[in-house]
Scaffold this motif. Structure first.
Motif, PDB file in Angstrom:
ATOM      1  N   PRO A   1     -17.995  34.307  86.765  1.00 11.93           N
ATOM      2  CA  PRO A   1     -18.705  33.756  87.927  1.00 11.93           C
ATOM      3  C   PRO A   1     -17.776  33.587  89.122  1.00 11.93           C
ATOM      4  O   PRO A   1     -16.565  33.369  88.975  1.00 11.93           O
ATOM      5  N   GLU A   2     -18.350  33.659  90.302  1.00 13.84           N
ATOM      6  CA  GLU A   2     -17.569  33.580  91.535  1.00 13.84           C
ATOM      7  C   GLU A   2     -16.792  32.274  91.625  1.00 13.84           C
ATOM      8  O   GLU A   2     -15.654  32.246  92.116  1.00 13.84           O
ATOM      9  N   CYS A   3     -17.362  31.188  91.138  1.00 15.85           N
ATOM     10  CA  CYS A   3     -16.692  29.889  91.266  1.00 15.85           C
ATOM     11  C   CYS A   3     -15.442  29.783  90.401  1.00 15.85           C
ATOM     12  O   CYS A   3     -14.629  28.876  90.589  1.00 15.85           O
ATOM     13  N   LEU A   4     -15.280  30.701  89.440  1.00  9.88           N
ATOM     14  CA  LEU A   4     -14.102  30.667  88.575  1.00  9.88           C
ATOM     15  C   LEU A   4     -13.056  31.701  88.973  1.00  9.88           C
ATOM     16  O   LEU A   4     -11.997  31.797  88.344  1.00  9.88           O
TER      17      LEU A   4
ATOM     18  N   GLN B   1      -5.692  24.316  90.794  1.00 19.39           N
ATOM     19  CA  GLN B   1      -6.557  23.374  91.512  1.00 19.39           C
ATOM     20  C   GLN B   1      -7.472  22.563  90.589  1.00 19.39           C
ATOM     21  O   GLN B   1      -7.884  21.473  90.934  1.00 19.39           O
ATOM     22  N   ILE B   2      -7.795  23.106  89.416  1.00 16.54           N
ATOM     23  CA  ILE B   2      -8.771  22.423  88.570  1.00 16.54           C
ATOM     24  C   ILE B   2      -8.134  21.284  87.792  1.00 16.54           C
ATOM     25  O   ILE B   2      -6.911  21.227  87.614  1.00 16.54           O
ATOM     26  N   ASP B   3      -8.984  20.391  87.333  1.00 16.04           N
ATOM     27  CA  ASP B   3      -8.522  19.269  86.522  1.00 16.04           C
ATOM     28  C   ASP B   3      -7.938  19.797  85.212  1.00 16.04           C
ATOM     29  O   ASP B   3      -8.477  20.715  84.601  1.00 16.04           O
ATOM     30  N   ARG B   4      -6.848  19.199  84.774  1.00 15.04           N
ATOM     31  CA  ARG B   4      -6.189  19.645  83.549  1.00 15.04           C
ATOM     32  C   ARG B   4      -7.114  19.566  82.329  1.00 15.04           C
ATOM     33  O   ARG B   4      -6.958  20.320  81.353  1.00 15.04           O
ATOM     34  N   ALA B   5      -8.093  18.690  82.382  1.00  9.71           N
ATOM     35  CA  ALA B   5      -9.030  18.548  81.257  1.00  9.71           C
ATOM     36  C   ALA B   5      -9.850  19.815  81.033  1.00  9.71           C
ATOM     37  O   ALA B   5     -10.395  20.024  79.944  1.00  9.71           O
TER      38      ALA B   5
END
Length: 555
Positions: free
Chosen positions: A295-298, A307-311
């Motif tokens: 997906p584009e958002c990934l 940028q994303i949360d480590r979780a």
């Protein structure tokens, strides 16, 4: 009649108060409602809350009217006392819904009743709130009702989707919800008359993935579908984003919705999509990524991973490996995520949990094993000379990215206590001495050094293969082995086979071995060079003298 305050007292006093409230709850006298209304405004919080509860459970309209009209002033106290009570037991909740249905109810009472219905999640009030939001004469009432519609739809939809995912919902409640969806369907088809996106948002927040109404809209080329898809594309309302991301778990996704999911690029949707993927995605989710791609958002590779949360690290790794297993970028992303997790673990002295480790292992296992050509490309990068933990300003070139992958995999493969060491070794399995030898003579000196150092680290057969190469029947293989030994600084270790070559091999190979001895340090190799200074061939004698001179020795 008056209500005694509840101050500290003996057990007999407490029993007396309990009996008083029980009598007031059951009493049909109008004076009881008057007495309790006085208690609602009491300065004693316990007395106020007990009076509120008693009024809610009385069955007369006067009591309910007192409580409804006290809402604006005492809403927090009413919520505190009644938020855990059953809607079926407290008569006041039914009275609130009746008040909404009564055409003679004043605008202020309608607004209070709407707020009460929203705060206590009175789902039975939703059909009437939709009607009032559409048709009431007063604008302030329509706006208040619409806010109530959105609030109730969000709560009810969340409950329905949770039940849909984990258990069979109540048939009665589900029939009521589907009925409201049909009411919303009419509202969506009449969008041009009200032009309110809040109605569309409420509809989507109330929906589940298998709703006949929503499926029908999404599968038909109508103005309603365009309106619904527009809100799916742009809305960041939590209920809508949860609904949209949750489609990933369904075996069949409407084609029009697939387009929305794979085209949205915002961070809000990314968050919920990664939650849907989870650390342990189902076969259905993995299939969707394999079929439709990433997906584009990934998209964004390493830059996005930072940028994303480590979780969400393991979830992102699962998504990339399912969607782009053949792409080296996927391998780099996963390794950077693993590196981040391991560094955090070292700093916090807390190892990643088993599920996270297993997710990384699965993700790496899906990745395509890089070829020898890929690893040779890595040898062009100066990053192969540095430590794996050295900060990298950029990884713009393909060589740099290949080198980073190589260094991270080597680091992981050498961690004997890491559960990921074996899968890292498997991914490096094309980078061997046997595969490297044919390329060695075509590489630049610096590439040879980098390649040699790498092979010494990861391939235990490197020394044995060089030894075998020096004794190989094919002259070209012997030349490659000599060059390799020289580059790796293994001349002293390989002195015995090199001395055999220098004394009695083909002229070209003897020359190569003699030149390699310039890098040796032992006395035996110096004696051999002095011996070769008396060889029959002038070129061999010259090579031996130059080698001795390079070592600072005399013939």
């Amino acid at each position: 009649m008056s209500i005694p305050s509840e101050s500290p007292c003996r057990g007999l006093r407490t029993m007396s108060l309990e009996t008083t409230y029980l009598i007031l709850r059951r009493s049909k006298q109008s004076e009881a409602a008057d007495a309790l209304s006085v208690g609602v405004s009491s300065g004693d919080a316990t007395t106020r809350e007990r009076c509120i509860e008693t009024l809610a459970y009385r069955c007369d309209s006067a009591s309910h009217r007192v409580l409804t009209r006290s809402w604006s002033q005492y809403s927090e106290a009413i919520i505190a006392r009644l938020e855990t009570q059953s809607h079926d037991d407290a008569a006041w909740f039914g009275s609130v819904i009746s008040l909404l249905k009564d055409p003679t109810t004043s605008a202020s009472d309608l607004c209070s009743a709407c707020d009460i219905a929203s705060r206590f999640h009175l789902t039975k009030a939703l059909p009437r709130l939709i009607e009032l939001a559409r048709n009431h004469d007063a604008r302030e009432v329509r706006e208040a009702m619409l806010d109530g519609v959105v609030s109730l739809s969000y709560h009810w939809g969340k409950l329905a989707r949770n039940q849909y995912a984990g258990m069979k919902p109540s048939p009665t409640l589900e029939r009521e919800r589907v009925g409201v969806m049909e009411q919303f369907d009419s509202t969506a088809r009449d969008y041009q008359s009200h032009r309110s996106d809040k109605f569309i948002d409420a509809m989507l927040m109330l929906a589940t993935w298998n709703d006949p109404v929503l499926l029908s809209i999404c599968n038909e080329d109508t103005p309603s579908r365009q309106i619904i898809l527009r809100r799916m594309r742009s809305s960041k309302v939590r209920g809508i984003v949860v609904l949209l991301a949750g489609y990933l778990r369904r075996k069949t996704i409407p084609e029009s919705v697939v387009g929305v999911i794979w085209q949205r690029a915002d961070a809000v949707f990314r968050e919920y999509l990664l939650r849907a993927v989870s650390v342990t995605p189902s076969a259905t989710i993995l299939h969707h990524f394999q079929e439709f791609g990433l997906p584009e958002c990934l998209r964004g590779g390493v830059e996005l991973a930072e940028q994303i949360d480590r979780a969400h690290d393991a979830s992102l790794a699962q998504a990339y490996s399912a969607a782009m297993a053949q792409n080296p970028e996927t391998l780099l992303v996963i390794l950077e995520l693993i590196d981040r997790q391991w560094k955090h673990a070292a700093a916090s002295r807390q190892c990643p949990n088993e599920q996270t480790i297993a997710a990384f292992a699965q993700s790496l296992h899906r990745c395509q094993r890089p070829s020898m050509d890929f690893w040779l490309q890595a040898m062009n990068s100066p990053l192969m000379d540095g430590d794996v933990d050295a900060p990298q300003d950029s990884l713009d070139s393909q060589s740099d990215r290949a080198a980073r992958i190589c260094r991270l995999l080597i680091d992981l493969s050498l961690q004997e206590d890491s559960p990921l060491a074996q899968v890292a070794s498997d991914l490096l399995s094309e980078l061997t001495i046997q595969q490297a030898l044919p390329h060695f003579c075509k590489s630049s000196p610096i590439q040879r050094v980098r390649l040699g150092r790498t092979l010494i680290q990861i391939d235990g057969q490197t020394i044995a293969v060089i030894q075998d190469g020096l004794r190989h029947a094919v002259m070209q293989r012997r030349l490659e082995a000599i060059d390799f030994a020289k580059t790796l600084g293994l001349v002293d270790l390989m002195f015995e086979p090199l001395s055999t070559i220098a004394r009695g091999d083909h002229q070209i190979v003897r020359m190569a071995a003699t030149e390699a001895l310039a890098d040796a340090q032992g006395e035996a190799s110096a004696d051999l060079l002095r011996e070769l200074c008396n060889a029959e061939q002038p070129s061999l004698r010259d090579a031996a003298r130059e080698a001795l001179q390079a070592r600072g020795l005399h013939a």
